[in-house]
Design an enzyme around this catalytic site. Structure first.
Site, PDB file in Angstrom:
ATOM      1  N   GLU A   1       0.795  -1.244   0.000  1.00  0.00           N
ATOM      2  CA  GLU A   1       0.000   0.000   0.000  1.00  0.00           C
ATOM      3  C   GLU A   1       0.826   1.292   0.000  1.00  0.00           C
ATOM      4  O   GLU A   1       0.554   2.219   0.773  1.00  0.00           O
ATOM      5  CB  GLU A   1      -0.969  -0.008   1.201  1.00  0.00           C
ATOM      6  CG  GLU A   1      -1.868  -1.239   1.231  1.00  0.00           C
ATOM      7  CD  GLU A   1      -2.816  -1.288   2.423  1.00  0.00           C
ATOM      8  OE1 GLU A   1      -2.737  -0.396   3.289  1.00  0.00           O
ATOM      9  OE2 GLU A   1      -3.642  -2.217   2.489  1.00  0.00           O
TER      10      GLU A   1
ATOM     11  N   GLU B   1      -6.087 -10.767  -1.495  1.00  0.00           N
ATOM     12  CA  GLU B   1      -6.895 -10.569  -0.275  1.00  0.00           C
ATOM     13  C   GLU B   1      -8.381 -10.471  -0.593  1.00  0.00           C
ATOM     14  O   GLU B   1      -9.118  -9.685   0.014  1.00  0.00           O
ATOM     15  CB  GLU B   1      -6.437  -9.300   0.469  1.00  0.00           C
ATOM     16  CG  GLU B   1      -4.963  -9.257   0.753  1.00  0.00           C
ATOM     17  CD  GLU B   1      -4.517  -8.064   1.604  1.00  0.00           C
ATOM     18  OE1 GLU B   1      -5.384  -7.380   2.181  1.00  0.00           O
ATOM     19  OE2 GLU B   1      -3.299  -7.835   1.696  1.00  0.00           O
TER      20      GLU B   1
HETATM   21  C1  XIL Z   1      -6.038  -6.733   8.388  1.00  0.00           C
HETATM   22  C2  XIL Z   1      -6.379  -7.939   9.244  1.00  0.00           C
HETATM   23  O1  XIL Z   1      -7.329  -8.723   8.574  1.00  0.00           O
HETATM   24  C3  XIL Z   1      -6.917  -7.512  10.580  1.00  0.00           C
HETATM   25  O2  XIL Z   1      -7.061  -8.630  11.434  1.00  0.00           O
HETATM   26  C4  XIL Z   1      -5.965  -6.484  11.227  1.00  0.00           C
HETATM   27  O3  XIL Z   1      -6.549  -6.006  12.400  1.00  0.00           O
HETATM   28  C5  XIL Z   1      -5.665  -5.343  10.297  1.00  0.00           C
HETATM   29  O4  XIL Z   1      -5.171  -5.853   9.070  1.00  0.00           O
HETATM   30  N1  XIL Z   1      -4.907  -4.911   3.758  1.00  0.00           N
HETATM   31  C6  XIL Z   1      -3.867  -5.726   4.166  1.00  0.00           C
HETATM   32  C7  XIL Z   1      -4.059  -6.648   5.308  1.00  0.00           C
HETATM   33  O5  XIL Z   1      -2.817  -5.756   3.505  1.00  0.00           O
HETATM   34  O6  XIL Z   1      -2.893  -6.861   6.032  1.00  0.00           O
HETATM   35  C8  XIL Z   1      -5.159  -6.160   6.228  1.00  0.00           C
HETATM   36  O7  XIL Z   1      -5.386  -7.165   7.218  1.00  0.00           O
HETATM   37  C9  XIL Z   1      -6.411  -5.867   5.442  1.00  0.00           C
HETATM   38  C10 XIL Z   1      -6.156  -4.772   4.436  1.00  0.00           C
END
Ligand code: XIL
Length: 379
Positions: A168, A285
């Site tokens: 990101e 994701e």
């Molecule tokens: C999220 C997790 O799912 C949560 O449990 C945590 O509290 C915060 O992070 N983008 C990403 C992930 O790259 O690492 C994130 O994961 C969701 C958004």
């Protein structure tokens, strides 16, 4: 036909096509024959037949305590990624000490079950440990970054399919012409060259892992996402041109069932852009929010969510550069989208963004994924 009507129709035909009559009756959850969704019927069997990997983000707490969770993981997936356990904060809770308990448990579970592992992630503006703000300075930040990547990366050397090296890094709202997230502590302390340093260090730490740049909000045809996608590709182009070692683009794909944006130009630009740069693409994701949908009937929402999966994954898999599809979790019960932050319009309603329900029974999303794999060309 409106897009919504089309989606609804597509979802219905998608989830019924090619599924035995036994499984077709509503509600699917109660009638699903477990035998039909494991083994040759599993997500991974259908993905493997097309040369694809399929996986999910893993919660290591559940991995320890929930046998059914472990069973679903081994039955369905050929690749896993830690939902949190490999991030900076969890792995380096103190400046001078690391904690690998959770990350080790994920890697050994995967090894024992012949499942590949994605590493997520080395460098992100979030998930930094509490000590970071008070300790990191312009003088020591490069060393902190290099030491962290060398320590974590070398520990799992040879065991990681791909590392999200930087997560990101583009944030248009920060106002820079190149779109870089200047509000990230890494940018503030090191400047734009933190990206190149992270990738070079990652290559040294684990020469066989595919080094990935991972980001979100770059998938659909909207103006906003088109702009962010363009900034991501400009960044990747610059890195390629200057010899930064990078192998793949990670497309997070946190999607929204209430959005009216489609995935035509967006997915085409992702595939073409990556191909021109010689990069593989991983959907890293995937999940679909349904908080914005007005219909309270879970079956209706499930169909709409499945239709978004079908349309997005279907379009992405038209390109052979897309090699892996991972969802951000397994069951709706444990999805991060069921945290308060994501339940805005319907705070008292659970979101249903993932392939399995809270009993680990397959939902329309499961069948949408499987159908999308079946439709893809072999890679
Ligand atoms: C999220 C997790 O799912 C949560 O449990 C945590 O509290 C915060 O992070 N983008 C990403 C992930 O790259 O690492 C994130 O994961 C969701 C958004």
């Amino acid at each position: 036909m409106t897009r919504r009507e089309w989606l609804r129709q597509a979802a219905c035909s998608v989830v019924t096509a090619g599924i035995p009559a036994l499984l077709r009756a509503e509600p699917r959850e109660q009638n699903a024959d477990p035998a039909a969704i494991t083994g040759a019927g599993s997500l991974k069997a259908h993905a493997t037949a097309r040369g694809l990997l399929t996986g999910a983000a893993v919660n290591t707490q559940l991995l320890r305590t929930d046998p059914k969770y472990r069973e679903v993981l081994t039955q369905q997936y050929s690749i896993v990624v830690g939902e949190n356990c490999m991030k900076f904060g969890p792995t380096q809770p103190k400046p001078d000490s690391y904690d690998f308990n959770d990350a080790d448990s994920l890697v050994s579970f995967a090894e024992a079950n012949n499942i590949k592992v994605r590493g997520h992630n080395f460098v992100w503006h979030e998930a930094l440990p509490d000590w970071f703000a008070g300790t990191a300075t312009k003088e020591n930040a490069k060393k902190l970054l290099v030491d962290h990547i060398m320590t974590v990366g070398s520990r799992y050397r040879g065991k990681i399919h791909s590392w999200d090296v930087v997560n990101e890094a583009i944030w248009i709202q920060d106002g820079r012409p190149d779109g870089l997230r200047s509000s990230s502590p890494w940018f503030e302390l090191i400047g734009p060259e933190y990206l190149d340093l992270a990738f070079r260090t990652a290559r040294q730490a684990d020469p066989n892992a595919l080094l990935t740049y991972n980001d979100y909000g770059i998938e659909n045809d909207s103006e906003t996402e088109t702009r962010k996608r363009a900034a991501v590709f400009d960044l990747l182009k610059r890195m390629k041109a200057s010899g930064t070692p990078i192998d793949a683009l990670g497309v997070q794909a946190h999607l929204d069932a209430a959005s009216t944006n489609s995935f035509n130009k967006g997915t085409r630009e992702l595939r073409d852009g990556a191909r021109h740069l010689g990069l593989q693409v991983f959907i890293t994701e995937l999940d679909v929010k349904d908080d914005g949908l007005d219909d309270d009937d879970p079956a209706t929402r499930d169909r709409e969510v499945a239709a978004v999966y079908r349309s997005f994954v279907g379009r992405m898999l038209e390109g052979k550069e897309v090699k892996a599809v991972l969802t951000w979790g397994v069951s709706d019960a444990h999805s991060w989208l069921n945290g308060k932050r994501w339940k805005v319009k319907h705070p008292n309603r659970s979101q249903r963004p993932l392939p399995f329900d809270d009993q680990y029974l397959p939902k329309p999303v499961f069948f949408a994924l499987r159908d999308s794999f079946d439709e893809a060309k072999r890679r």
